[in-house]
Design a protein around this motif. Structure first.
Motif, PDB file in Angstrom:
ATOM      1  N   ASP A  21       0.867  -1.309  -0.004  1.00  0.00           N
ATOM      2  CA  ASP A  21      -0.069  -0.010   0.150  1.00  0.00           C
ATOM      3  C   ASP A  21       1.009   1.353  -0.179  1.00  0.00           C
ATOM      4  O   ASP A  21       0.604   2.257  -0.983  1.00  0.00           O
ATOM      5  CB  ASP A  21      -0.779  -0.035   1.172  1.00  0.00           C
ATOM      6  CG  ASP A  21      -2.028  -0.858   1.228  1.00  0.00           C
ATOM      7  OD1 ASP A  21      -2.243  -1.621  -0.047  1.00  0.00           O
ATOM      8  OD2 ASP A  21      -2.509  -1.452   2.239  1.00  0.00           O
ATOM      9  N   TRP A  22       1.761   1.261   0.901  1.00  0.00           N
ATOM     10  CA  TRP A  22       2.743   2.489   1.005  1.00  0.00           C
ATOM     11  C   TRP A  22       3.517   2.678  -0.056  1.00  0.00           C
ATOM     12  O   TRP A  22       3.402   3.876  -1.003  1.00  0.00           O
ATOM     13  CB  TRP A  22       3.655   2.164   2.052  1.00  0.00           C
ATOM     14  CG  TRP A  22       4.540   3.529   2.511  1.00  0.00           C
ATOM     15  CD1 TRP A  22       4.423   4.268   3.547  1.00  0.00           C
ATOM     16  CD2 TRP A  22       5.961   3.800   2.109  1.00  0.00           C
ATOM     17  NE1 TRP A  22       5.135   5.470   3.638  1.00  0.00           N
ATOM     18  CE2 TRP A  22       6.129   4.961   2.715  1.00  0.00           C
ATOM     19  CE3 TRP A  22       6.565   3.204   1.083  1.00  0.00           C
ATOM     20  CZ2 TRP A  22       7.457   5.698   2.578  1.00  0.00           C
ATOM     21  CZ3 TRP A  22       7.994   4.061   0.859  1.00  0.00           C
ATOM     22  CH2 TRP A  22       7.995   5.045   1.543  1.00  0.00           C
ATOM     23  N   ASP A  97       5.573  15.365   1.557  1.00  0.00           N
ATOM     24  CA  ASP A  97       4.590  16.095   2.206  1.00  0.00           C
ATOM     25  C   ASP A  97       3.092  15.803   2.039  1.00  0.00           C
ATOM     26  O   ASP A  97       2.423  15.503   2.941  1.00  0.00           O
ATOM     27  CB  ASP A  97       4.780  17.456   2.061  1.00  0.00           C
ATOM     28  CG  ASP A  97       6.292  18.214   2.547  1.00  0.00           C
ATOM     29  OD1 ASP A  97       6.804  17.181   3.527  1.00  0.00           O
ATOM     30  OD2 ASP A  97       6.779  19.197   2.108  1.00  0.00           O
ATOM     31  N   GLU A  98       2.643  15.853   0.696  1.00  0.00           N
ATOM     32  CA  GLU A  98       1.462  15.291   0.512  1.00  0.00           C
ATOM     33  C   GLU A  98       1.049  14.303   0.875  1.00  0.00           C
ATOM     34  O   GLU A  98      -0.219  13.773   1.307  1.00  0.00           O
ATOM     35  CB  GLU A  98       1.144  15.408  -1.043  1.00  0.00           C
ATOM     36  CG  GLU A  98       1.299  16.995  -1.660  1.00  0.00           C
ATOM     37  CD  GLU A  98       1.144  17.023  -3.150  1.00  0.00           C
ATOM     38  OE1 GLU A  98       1.179  15.946  -3.765  1.00  0.00           O
ATOM     39  OE2 GLU A  98       1.293  18.287  -3.708  1.00  0.00           O
ATOM     40  N   LEU A  99       1.944  13.065   0.746  1.00  0.00           N
ATOM     41  CA  LEU A  99       1.532  11.841   1.144  1.00  0.00           C
ATOM     42  C   LEU A  99       1.739  11.544   2.650  1.00  0.00           C
ATOM     43  O   LEU A  99       1.494  10.504   3.022  1.00  0.00           O
ATOM     44  CB  LEU A  99       2.578  10.895   0.184  1.00  0.00           C
ATOM     45  CG  LEU A  99       2.488  11.084  -1.105  1.00  0.00           C
ATOM     46  CD1 LEU A  99       3.629   9.967  -1.812  1.00  0.00           C
ATOM     47  CD2 LEU A  99       1.067  10.073  -1.374  1.00  0.00           C
ATOM     48  N   GLY A 100       2.228  12.537   3.327  1.00  0.00           N
ATOM     49  CA  GLY A 100       2.626  12.561   4.600  1.00  0.00           C
ATOM     50  C   GLY A 100       3.525  11.661   5.158  1.00  0.00           C
ATOM     51  O   GLY A 100       3.799  11.045   6.242  1.00  0.00           O
ATOM     52  N   ILE A 101       4.742  11.582   4.349  1.00  0.00           N
ATOM     53  CA  ILE A 101       5.811  10.889   4.473  1.00  0.00           C
ATOM     54  C   ILE A 101       6.810  11.773   5.169  1.00  0.00           C
ATOM     55  O   ILE A 101       7.307  12.860   4.287  1.00  0.00           O
ATOM     56  CB  ILE A 101       6.193  10.271   3.165  1.00  0.00           C
ATOM     57  CG1 ILE A 101       5.263   9.195   2.642  1.00  0.00           C
ATOM     58  CG2 ILE A 101       7.589   9.603   3.418  1.00  0.00           C
ATOM     59  CD1 ILE A 101       5.595   8.546   1.428  1.00  0.00           C
ATOM     60  N   LYS A 102       7.461  11.448   6.131  1.00  0.00           N
ATOM     61  CA  LYS A 102       8.523  12.394   6.970  1.00  0.00           C
ATOM     62  C   LYS A 102       9.619  12.076   6.098  1.00  0.00           C
ATOM     63  O   LYS A 102      10.196  11.228   5.655  1.00  0.00           O
ATOM     64  CB  LYS A 102       8.660  11.980   8.352  1.00  0.00           C
ATOM     65  CG  LYS A 102       7.518  12.213   9.268  1.00  0.00           C
ATOM     66  CD  LYS A 102       7.687  12.010  10.660  1.00  0.00           C
ATOM     67  CE  LYS A 102       6.628  12.028  11.510  1.00  0.00           C
ATOM     68  NZ  LYS A 102       6.669  11.523  12.899  1.00  0.00           N
ATOM     69  N   HIS A 103      10.361  13.442   6.074  1.00  0.00           N
ATOM     70  CA  HIS A 103      11.569  13.332   5.261  1.00  0.00           C
ATOM     71  C   HIS A 103      12.863  14.689   5.893  1.00  0.00           C
ATOM     72  O   HIS A 103      12.339  15.278   6.770  1.00  0.00           O
ATOM     73  CB  HIS A 103      11.709  13.597   3.764  1.00  0.00           C
ATOM     74  CG  HIS A 103      10.901  15.015   3.434  1.00  0.00           C
ATOM     75  ND1 HIS A 103      11.622  16.212   3.431  1.00  0.00           N
ATOM     76  CD2 HIS A 103       9.755  15.270   3.460  1.00  0.00           C
ATOM     77  CE1 HIS A 103      10.616  17.058   2.901  1.00  0.00           C
ATOM     78  NE2 HIS A 103       9.534  16.497   3.033  1.00  0.00           N
ATOM     79  N   GLY A 104      13.730  14.768   5.617  1.00  0.00           N
ATOM     80  CA  GLY A 104      14.855  15.411   5.979  1.00  0.00           C
ATOM     81  C   GLY A 104      14.862  16.672   5.224  1.00  0.00           C
ATOM     82  O   GLY A 104      16.050  17.373   5.650  1.00  0.00           O
ATOM     83  N   GLY A 105      14.119  16.898   4.322  1.00  0.00           N
ATOM     84  CA  GLY A 105      14.470  18.314   3.529  1.00  0.00           C
ATOM     85  C   GLY A 105      15.383  17.996   2.648  1.00  0.00           C
ATOM     86  O   GLY A 105      16.263  17.048   2.594  1.00  0.00           O
TER      87      GLY A 105
END
Length: 133
Positions: A21-22, A97-105
């Motif tokens: 799913d992810w 960001d839209e998918l709500g997936i955290k990241h470090g920029g």
């Protein structure tokens, strides 16, 4: 003789449905293959990415090691996805960001720039551009 490029990457996941799913959301595409391997050793779900590259999710029929991913352990450190330029890197940051997936920029270095993030098992992933792009 030239050494060949990568044709596919396969990672072992702890929960195939959750990971399918992810990755379906991340890739914006359904898998092209979802079946048990002929010998019954593993099940694989495979995505076709641009450029002919395949990305597979494996489960080993309940025989997976129970320890979590750690980039410091011998083995896989991370999987990097090539992007053509800084505009696409910025666009993928917004998509995460839209998918709500955290990241470090976006992190910049002399060898290139990238955005690091992780899948549900903590497997390290990165969008990457070469220097000067």
């Amino acid at each position: 003789m030239a050494f060949p490029g990568l044709q596919h990457v396969a990672i072992t996941v702890s929960d195939l449905k959750r990971s399918t799913d992810w990755y379906t959301r991340l890739f914006g595409a359904e898998p092209v293959l979802d079946e048990d391997e002929e010998g019954g050793e593993f099940h694989h779900t495979v995505y076709a990415l641009d450029g002919g590259m395949l990305f597979g999710l494996h489960t080993h029929m309940g025989r997976e090691a129970k320890d979590g991913f750690d980039a410091r352990r011998t083995g896989l450190d991370h999987v990097g996805f090539a992007l053509p330029d800084s505009a696409s890197l910025e666009a993928w940051g917004k998509r995460l960001d839209e998918l709500g997936i955290k990241h470090g920029g976006v992190k910049k270095a002399h060898y290139g720039s990238g955005i690091s993030f992780a899948d549900p098992d903590g497997i390290a992933l990165e969008f990457f551009i070469a220097p000067g792009t």
